[in-house]
Design a protein around this motif. Sequence first.
Motif, short mmCIF file in Angstrom:
data_model
loop_
_atom_site.label_atom_id
_atom_site.label_comp_id
_atom_site.label_asym_id
_atom_site.label_seq_id
_atom_site.Cartn_x
_atom_site.Cartn_y
_atom_site.Cartn_z
N HIS A 1 4.86 4.45 8.72
CA HIS A 1 5.64 3.22 8.71
C HIS A 1 4.72 2.05 9.02
CE1 HIS A 1 9.44 5.45 8.71
NE2 HIS A 1 8.91 6.25 9.62
N GLN A 2 4.94 0.96 8.32
CA GLN A 2 4.22 -0.27 8.62
C GLN A 2 5.24 -1.39 8.78
OE1 GLN A 2 0.61 0.45 5.58
NE2 GLN A 2 0.40 -1.39 6.87
N TRP A 3 4.96 -2.24 9.77
CA TRP A 3 5.87 -3.35 10.07
C TRP A 3 5.08 -4.57 10.45
CZ3 TRP A 3 6.89 -6.57 14.13
CH2 TRP A 3 8.10 -7.29 14.07
N TYR B 1 -7.01 -0.63 6.41
CA TYR B 1 -7.74 -1.16 5.27
C TYR B 1 -7.16 -2.54 4.94
CZ TYR B 1 -9.53 3.53 4.10
OH TYR B 1 -10.16 4.76 4.10
N ARG B 2 -8.00 -3.37 4.33
CA ARG B 2 -7.51 -4.64 3.78
C ARG B 2 -7.85 -4.66 2.29
NH1 ARG B 2 -9.48 -9.76 6.64
NH2 ARG B 2 -11.51 -9.12 5.80
N GLN B 3 -6.88 -5.13 1.52
CA GLN B 3 -7.07 -5.29 0.09
C GLN B 3 -6.86 -6.75 -0.24
OE1 GLN B 3 -4.13 -3.31 -2.32
NE2 GLN B 3 -5.54 -3.03 -4.01
N ALA B 4 -7.94 -7.45 -0.58
CA ALA B 4 -7.84 -8.84 -0.98
C ALA B 4 -7.58 -8.91 -2.48
CB ALA B 4 -9.12 -9.59 -0.61
N ALA B 5 -7.07 -10.03 -2.92
CA ALA B 5 -6.69 -10.19 -4.32
C ALA B 5 -7.87 -9.88 -5.24
CB ALA B 5 -6.18 -11.60 -4.57
N LEU C 1 -9.23 18.28 4.03
CA LEU C 1 -9.39 18.02 2.61
C LEU C 1 -9.98 16.65 2.33
CD1 LEU C 1 -6.06 19.60 1.34
CD2 LEU C 1 -8.34 20.59 1.34
N ASN C 2 -10.42 15.97 3.39
CA ASN C 2 -11.06 14.65 3.21
C ASN C 2 -10.17 13.66 2.49
OD1 ASN C 2 -13.50 15.02 4.52
ND2 ASN C 2 -14.40 16.00 2.76
N GLU C 3 -8.87 13.83 2.54
CA GLU C 3 -8.02 12.87 1.85
C GLU C 3 -7.22 12.08 2.87
OE1 GLU C 3 -5.88 16.17 -0.17
OE2 GLU C 3 -4.09 15.03 0.36
N GLN C 4 -6.64 10.98 2.41
CA GLN C 4 -5.86 10.12 3.28
C GLN C 4 -4.53 9.80 2.63
OE1 GLN C 4 -8.24 6.73 4.50
NE2 GLN C 4 -9.90 8.02 5.21
N PHE C 5 -3.54 9.60 3.46
CA PHE C 5 -2.21 9.20 3.01
C PHE C 5 -1.94 7.80 3.51
CE2 PHE C 5 -1.08 13.24 1.30
CZ PHE C 5 -1.75 14.17 2.08
N PHE C 6 -1.38 6.98 2.64
CA PHE C 6 -1.26 5.57 2.93
C PHE C 6 0.18 5.16 3.20
CE2 PHE C 6 -5.45 3.79 2.08
CZ PHE C 6 -6.07 4.88 1.48
N GLY C 7 0.33 4.18 4.09
CA GLY C 7 1.62 3.57 4.33
C GLY C 7 1.97 2.58 3.23
N LEU D 1 -3.24 -2.09 4.67
CA LEU D 1 -2.74 -0.72 4.53
C LEU D 1 -3.21 0.14 5.69
CD1 LEU D 1 -3.48 -0.48 0.76
CD2 LEU D 1 -1.24 -0.05 1.72
N CYS D 2 -2.27 0.86 6.24
CA CYS D 2 -2.57 1.84 7.27
C CYS D 2 -2.63 3.21 6.59
CB CYS D 2 -1.48 1.81 8.33
SG CYS D 2 -1.67 3.02 9.66
N ALA D 3 -3.54 4.05 7.04
CA ALA D 3 -3.66 5.38 6.44
C ALA D 3 -3.85 6.43 7.51
CB ALA D 3 -4.82 5.42 5.46
N ARG D 4 -3.42 7.62 7.18
CA ARG D 4 -3.60 8.78 8.06
C ARG D 4 -4.51 9.76 7.36
NH1 ARG D 4 -1.62 13.66 7.56
NH2 ARG D 4 -0.09 13.04 5.98
#
Lengths: 111, 112
Positions: free
Chosen positions: B5-7, B36-40, B98-104, B90-93
């Motif tokens: 969850h992200q708020w 993480y940050r994603q800029a335009a 498996l070196n993978e991440q799941f994103f909020g 984006l927050c991720a776990r």
Amino acid sequence: AQSVTQLDSHVSVSEGTPVLLRCNYSSSYSPSLFWYVQHPNKGLQLLLKYTSAATLVKGINGFEAEFKKSETSFHLTKPSAHMSDAAEYFCVVSSGYALNFGKGTSLLVTP
Amino acid sequence: SQTIHQWPATLVQPVGSPLSLECTVEGTSNPNLYWYRQAAGRGLQLLFYSVGIGQISSEVPQNLSASRPQDRQFILSSKKLLLSDSGFYLCARGREALNEQFFGPGTRLTVL
């Protein structure tokens, strides 16, 4: 250091035609590679991953990618595009605890 | 199921104001957590990661900070926002095996 380069910032295809999104990687050892998809204003969803098992990896929604060590590539393909495939696609390489993202390819699907 | 969850979902803040973005994770214990940050028009940039309560590693020096007060809570903060802080956060776990991440779902921040 591990990094990826997505060769196209934008790709446009017609619905029903094949999709090819290109990605080259740079890694000093056998990498773990991923493709993620992001629909507008949404989080990222894992499409598929390569972790040194089969070189042809099948993912969700009909996508697949082939790991080619000789070409240092991990291109994403789909035989037939659907309108719902329009999104941003990220090629990603694992670097220990972190993920290194490419800059993304925006896929446009036209009717 | 494991959920992130992200708020809040969207936020508009004036330059110089403080910031607090929250990420909470369900269904797992002692996860690795990431901001993480994603800029335009750009890819994702790793800002912080945490392997446990009170343990924060910063990847990029800037006016942002992160804290992990509880096992499943990860907070991104700033004392004074800059225009350049605008972006999609984006927050991720992590899933180490498996070196993978799941994103909020992300937070869209606009600094005016």
